[in-house]
Design an enzyme around this catalytic site. Structure first.
Site, mmCIF file in Angstrom:
data_model
loop_
_atom_site.group_PDB
_atom_site.id
_atom_site.type_symbol
_atom_site.label_atom_id
_atom_site.label_comp_id
_atom_site.label_asym_id
_atom_site.label_seq_id
_atom_site.Cartn_x
_atom_site.Cartn_y
_atom_site.Cartn_z
ATOM 1 N N HIS A 252 77.662 42.397 46.856
ATOM 2 C CA HIS A 252 76.342 42.059 47.399
ATOM 3 C C HIS A 252 76.416 41.732 48.893
ATOM 4 C CE1 HIS A 252 74.721 41.722 43.264
ATOM 5 N NE2 HIS A 252 75.900 41.174 42.998
ATOM 6 N N SER B 111 80.725 54.950 74.311
ATOM 7 C CA SER B 111 79.448 54.631 74.938
ATOM 8 C C SER B 111 79.411 55.120 76.374
ATOM 9 C CB SER B 111 79.209 53.118 74.900
ATOM 10 O OG SER B 111 78.047 52.770 75.622
#
Length: 459
Positions: free
Chosen positions: A185, A315
């Site tokens: 979870h 980037s």
């Protein structure tokens, strides 16, 4: 330009091209999109046309002299030497008739050229009477679909997927004693080893390989010999079996004549079935690629339990940034394959009476799914999986600070008291051991004996 004719009349065709009147009409009538017939499918057509002429010679339907020219042209087509002569779009008649005729015309004209004849004369080799003898577009196109998919899965997908599986299996063994915290979870859970985590990926790929090998034989059934509606009109009774045998010999794959040609033409259930298995593989690869990029997130503010290879700058604005590009490429492939399966599923449901007329779009999407998955497995393996390394410091930090180690106390002091320890430690920012001692539920030695990650991971 030269003039070629068909049943509708005369039309001009580029003089340097081997295709003829029907192909030219298709270029005019179906100027839709940019997607052309995949070269793999055209190659498969070359295989089946070669098998057909070999069979027709054996059955006394075509002279050996004509056959020799046709066979030479087929061999050039199979070798990719004639690829520039197949410009037709996917978006055409749903039976693929224009592409079948494109193949017939190219083989015919190249055979004519080899014989010293005039392009477009249809002498001594006619595209319909000789190249397409004992065939229909309705049985050749599904046959080419099956040949293409079976060859690509056998020679590309299975080998590349197997290599990736083997790499992850090697990593699983390499990481077998590295204990880390588990996550369910997206929350902390009980420990496992990094090797156990990777073993799950290995099992997923093993299951997919089993499924692929299970469905692969369904592609061995060939429609060739069914002609227009499945009855085999205008074919010799032995044509279907003999032609399938030749295809098997030419490819090294055990193709055989489908026992029921009506289903082979009217439905493409095998394509739907295979696509569904590829979708399942895409789901598995999506999970694996996602896990790896999450586990490698950081370098300082993410999970960072593993380190992946730095392949290129990440980037254009942030210096030094490196991104999980192989995972990103893999997951994009996966969503494309899942989308392709939706298209194939809908198309496969649309057969009417004796023919499904969504064959080209099914072929295009299935072929794309196979080569994307094949290429993505190879790329992910070579540029990511082989270079994965554990970040032991991060792994230990998370493990030692996890509150879920308290689960080991359930059988000693019970769930409620163990939960109380975890909540106290979380609320006060202390360790589990400190909270347990403050509550007086265990001694230091009892805690150390019970809360041992090695005992919790079954190694």
């Amino acid at each position: 330009m030269r003039k070629e004719s068909d049943s509708m009349g005369t039309i001009e065709v580029p003089s340097e091209k081997y295709y003829g009147a029907q192909s030219q009409r298709s270029l005019i009538n179906f100027a839709i999109g940019r997607e052309t017939m995949p070269p793999e499918l055209i190659r498969a057509f070359g295989v089946l046309k070669k098998a057909a002429v070999l069979t027709n010679v054996e059955l006394g339907k075509v002279s050996q002299e004509k056959a020799n020219f046709i066979l030479k042209a087929c061999e050039e087509l199979i070798a990719g030497k004639l690829n520039d002569h197949f410009p037709l779009k996917i978006w055409q008649t749903g039976s693929g008739t224009q592409t079948n005729m494109n193949v017939n015309e190219v083989i015919s004209n190249r055979a004519i050229e080899l014989a010293g004849g005039k392009l477009g004369s249809k002498e001594p080799v006619h595209p319909n009477d000789h190249v397409n003898m004992s065939q229909s577009s309705n049985d050749t196109f599904p046959t080419a679909m099956h040949i293409t998919a079976a060859e690509m899965i056998t020679h590309q997908l299975i080998p590349n997927l197997t290599v990736l599986r083997d790499t992850l299996e090697k990593k699983s063994k390499e990481f077998s004693e590295i204990i880390k915290i588990g996550r369910t979870h997206l929350q902390d859970a009980v420990p496992l080893t990094l090797g156990q985590e990777f073993s799950g990926y290995v099992a997923q790929l093993n299951h997919n390989l089993e499924a692929i090998n299970d469905v692969l034989p369904t592609l061995y059934r060939l429609a060739l010999g069914g002609t227009a509606v499945g009855t085999g009109l205008n074919t010799h009774p032995q044509f279907a079996k003999k032609a399938a045998d030749h295809i098997a010999e030419l490819t090294g794959i055990p193709f055989y004549s489908a026992s029921n040609k009506f289903a082979a033409l009217a439905a493409n259930d095998e394509i739907v079935l295979v696509s569904g298995v590829l979708k399942t593989l895409a789901c598995s690869l999506m999970k694996i690629a996602n896990d790896i990029r999450w586990l490698a997130s950081g370098p300082r503010c993410g999970i960072g339990e593993i380190v992946i290879p730095e392949n290129e700058p990440g980037s254009s604005i942030m210096p030094g940034k490196v991104n999980p590009t192989q995972s990103e490429a893999m997951t994009m492939v996966c969503v494309q394959v899942i989308g392709n399966d939706t298209t194939i599923t809908i198309a496969g449901s649309q057969g009417n009476f004796e023919l499904n007329v969504y064959k080209p779009v099914m072929a295009y999407n299935l072929i794309q799914s196979i080569y994307l998955l094949s290429d993505a497995c190879r790329s992910f393996n070579d540029h990511c999986a082989v270079g994965i390394k554990p970040n032991q410091e991060k792994i230990n930090d998370y493990l030692n600070n996890s509150l879920m180690l308290v689960t080991a106390l359930n059988q000693i002091i019970g769930y409620d008291k163990a939960s109380e320890i975890a909540k106290k430690a979380y609320k006060e920012g202390t360790t589990l051991k400190e909270a347990a001692l403050q509550l007086g539920y265990l001694t230091a030695s009892e805690f150390d004996k019970a809360v041992d990650p090695k005992k919790m991971v079954a190694i």
